[in-house]
Write a protein that holds these residues in place. Structure first.
Motif, short mmCIF file in Angstrom:
data_model
loop_
_atom_site.label_atom_id
_atom_site.label_comp_id
_atom_site.label_asym_id
_atom_site.label_seq_id
_atom_site.Cartn_x
_atom_site.Cartn_y
_atom_site.Cartn_z
N ALA A 313 0.85 -1.18 0.00
CA ALA A 313 0.00 0.00 0.00
C ALA A 313 0.89 1.23 0.00
O ALA A 313 2.09 1.16 0.28
N PHE A 314 0.28 2.36 -0.30
CA PHE A 314 1.00 3.63 -0.24
C PHE A 314 0.17 4.64 0.54
O PHE A 314 -1.04 4.76 0.35
N GLY A 315 0.83 5.34 1.44
CA GLY A 315 0.19 6.41 2.18
C GLY A 315 1.25 7.34 2.74
O GLY A 315 2.45 7.10 2.60
N MET A 316 0.81 8.39 3.38
CA MET A 316 1.72 9.36 3.96
C MET A 316 0.99 10.10 5.07
O MET A 316 -0.23 9.96 5.22
N THR A 317 1.71 10.86 5.85
CA THR A 317 1.07 11.57 6.96
C THR A 317 -0.05 12.46 6.46
O THR A 317 -1.12 12.57 7.09
N GLU A 318 0.15 13.08 5.30
CA GLU A 318 -0.84 14.01 4.76
C GLU A 318 -2.03 13.31 4.12
O GLU A 318 -3.06 13.96 3.85
N ALA A 319 -1.92 12.03 3.85
CA ALA A 319 -3.03 11.25 3.26
C ALA A 319 -2.76 9.80 3.63
O ALA A 319 -2.03 9.10 2.93
N VAL A 320 -3.38 9.35 4.70
CA VAL A 320 -2.95 8.12 5.38
C VAL A 320 -2.96 6.90 4.46
O VAL A 320 -2.02 6.11 4.46
N VAL A 321 -4.01 6.73 3.69
CA VAL A 321 -4.08 5.62 2.74
C VAL A 321 -4.47 6.20 1.38
O VAL A 321 -5.50 6.87 1.27
N VAL A 322 -3.66 5.94 0.37
CA VAL A 322 -3.92 6.44 -0.97
C VAL A 322 -4.22 5.29 -1.92
O VAL A 322 -5.23 5.27 -2.61
N THR A 323 -3.31 4.31 -1.96
CA THR A 323 -3.50 3.15 -2.81
C THR A 323 -3.29 1.89 -1.99
O THR A 323 -2.63 1.91 -0.95
#
Length: 516
Positions: A313-323
């Motif tokens: 999966a891909f996510g980041m602090t600014e958008a927790v779950v993206v893909t």
């Protein structure tokens, strides 16, 4: 039944739905969902009695534990905004967050790793005063004791789905950290999407090594537990042998984590003889994931971890779950991509650039329901990150296939230019990860008079690998067989370990400083 709109609603529904099922197990201690609600409401009363509620920001500093989870949930039940900070921070770093957020309360797991965190904060100028912030500066132990004396009442009446639920600070690997603000609806929605796509169930036993101060531990751990009824096992510090024994003893079924966790298990000399067959779901991300690692996670013991379902999966602090990958995706999709956009999110590649090997790559942009509201008190940084059309510029380089599956190839800021060609270190790292004897690897660009920049590889040898079998010439020769010449590292340094933050990301700034 409508989905809960706030975290306190989710907590109360979990108590009603899952009741006497264990919510948390930590050592000999078990807390059911009914008991969790009671403990949280008592702790919320502690905050309210100390004037910390109703939109106030409350800083929580400590490692994973049941008491950390209770306190974090109590912040929202009191109507406050949770501000978790890195458990490995020093007092001056936490004091900076306290000042920037104007925190009404600071709760500290004092004594973690043998340190006196309260003393560190006071030395950094954080003091409890009646007339200014913070109004409460306390150890976690004292908050728990105070909660025992409270009766506990329902609160949070003024919260709505768009109320700010949490401010999570970015890792700061490329500069000063920024506070990403998310609403209750966003935090719940991201957790719900992750849980549904991962198939997390009430009978799951979920080992949470990911730090609670990080979105992967808090939102994809604590909040997922509330929404699914799974039993969470918080782990304060990662010890590879003890973690594997815990998986065997408790028959853990769900174990998400950064790639380095699984690599440590695969290469551990303690792996032999430990039964990890209960593991059915592993989700990894937080960094560029070596394809060979996914293959080894799925491989049967003793070569691999023999995990039934491995998802990237891909996510980041600014958008927790993206893909996220889905159950049923091919092995090639799981090993080579981060999956496709989850419901409510969009992805696109901005200004694709042709790299040296002819492929088209560019910066990943994302848009949708789970993109943060903005950075705390920083409209300029928010405007730079989120454009007028709502697209968040991630700073990650990637590409999308025909089905929308995302492959992250590197960070924009990690790219270097060698002889006029763009070079993305992650591609080199993926190749070198397949070399026998390589346990971990990171590549950076370093100055070169003739080429502008060239690659330098930091390599961690696997246990048992020797300098005779794996030296600089062996690494370079392996790379030359698989990569264009301008991508082959010009120098190789062998190190005991790569510097990483607790989210699993390699601190390449540290590596560049070491090089200089």
């Amino acid at each position: 039944m409508a989905a809960p709109q706030t975290i306190p609603e989710a907590l109360r529904r979990a108590a009603e739905t899952f009741g006497d099922r264990p919510a948390y197990i930590e050592g000999d201690r078990t807390v059911t969902y009914t008991e969790l609600l009671d403990r949280v409401e008592r702790t919320a009363e502690v905050f309210i009695n100390n004037g910390a509620c109703c939109g106030d920001r409350i800083v929580l500093w400590g490692p994973n534990s049941i008491d950390w989870a209770v306190t974090a949930l109590a912040v929202t039940v009191a109507g406050g905004v949770l501000v978790p900070v890195n458990s490995r921070y020093v007092g001056h770093e936490v004091a900076d967050v306290v000042r920037r957020t104007g925190a009404a309360a600071v709760v500290v797991h004092d004594g973690f790793l043998g340190r006196d965190q309260l003393a560190e904060l006071r030395e950094a100028g954080v003091e409890q005063t009646p007339s200014s912030t913070p109004r409460l500066l306390s150890s976690l132990r004292d908050v728990v004791a105070a909660a025992d004396r409270c009766e506990g009442q329902a609160h949070d009446g003024s919260l709505g789905p768009d109320s700010v639920a949490d401010i999570l600070f970015t890792s700061g690997t490329t500069g000063r950290s920024k506070g990403a603000m998310s609403s209750h609806a966003q935090t719940l929605g991201a957790a719900a999407a992750w849980a549904e796509l991962g198939g997390v169930r009430a009978d799951d036993r979920y080992l949470v090594v990911n730090p609670f101060f990080h979105s992967f531990g808090y939102k994809i751990g604590i909040i997922v537990g509330l929404l699914t009824g799974a039993t969470l096992y918080p782990v304060a510090t990662f010890d590879v042998a003890e973690t594997m024994r815990l998986i065997e003893r408790e028959r853990i079924t769900v174990f998400p984590g950064a790639p380095t966790l699984y690599q440590s298990m695969i290469s551990s000399p303690d792996r032999a003889g430990i039964d990890l067959s209960s593991l059915r779901l592993a989700v990894t991300g937080a960094a560029v994931v070596p394809v060979v690692l996914i293959e080894r996670m799925r491989a049967a013991a003793p070569e691999g971890l023999d995990i039934d379902q491995v998802v990237t999966a891909f996510g980041m602090t600014e958008a927790v779950v993206v893909t996220m990958c889905r159950e049923g995706d091919s092995a090639e999709t799981v090993a080579g991509t981060c999956g496709r956009a989850i419901p409510g999110m969009e992805t696109r590649i901005d200004a694709p650039q042709r790299s040296g090997d002819g492929s088209n790559e560019g910066e990943l942009l994302v848009r949708g329901e789970f993109v943060m509201q903005g950075y705390l008190d920083d409209p300029e940084a928010t405007a730079q990150a989120i454009d007028a059309d709502g697209w968040l510029h991630t700073g990650d380089v990637g590409r999308l296939d025909a089905r929308g599956n995302l492959t992250i190839t590197d960070r924009v800021k990690d790219m270097y230019i060698c002889g006029g060609f763009n070079v993305y270190p992650a591609e080199i790292e993926q190749a070198l990860a397949r070399l026998d004897g390589v346990a971990d690897v990171a590549v950076i660009g370093v100055p070169d008079e003739r080429m502008g920049e060239v690659g330098a590889a930091y390599v961690v040898r696997s246990p048992g690998a020797t300098g005779e079998a794996l030296d600089e010439s062996a690494v370079r020769a392996f790379a030359q067989e698989r990569l264009a010449n301008f991508k082959v590292p010009r120098a190789v340094r062998f190190v005991e370990a790569l510097p990483r933050n607790l989210g699993g990301k390699v601190l390449k700034t540290d590596l560049r400083e070491q090089w200089n």
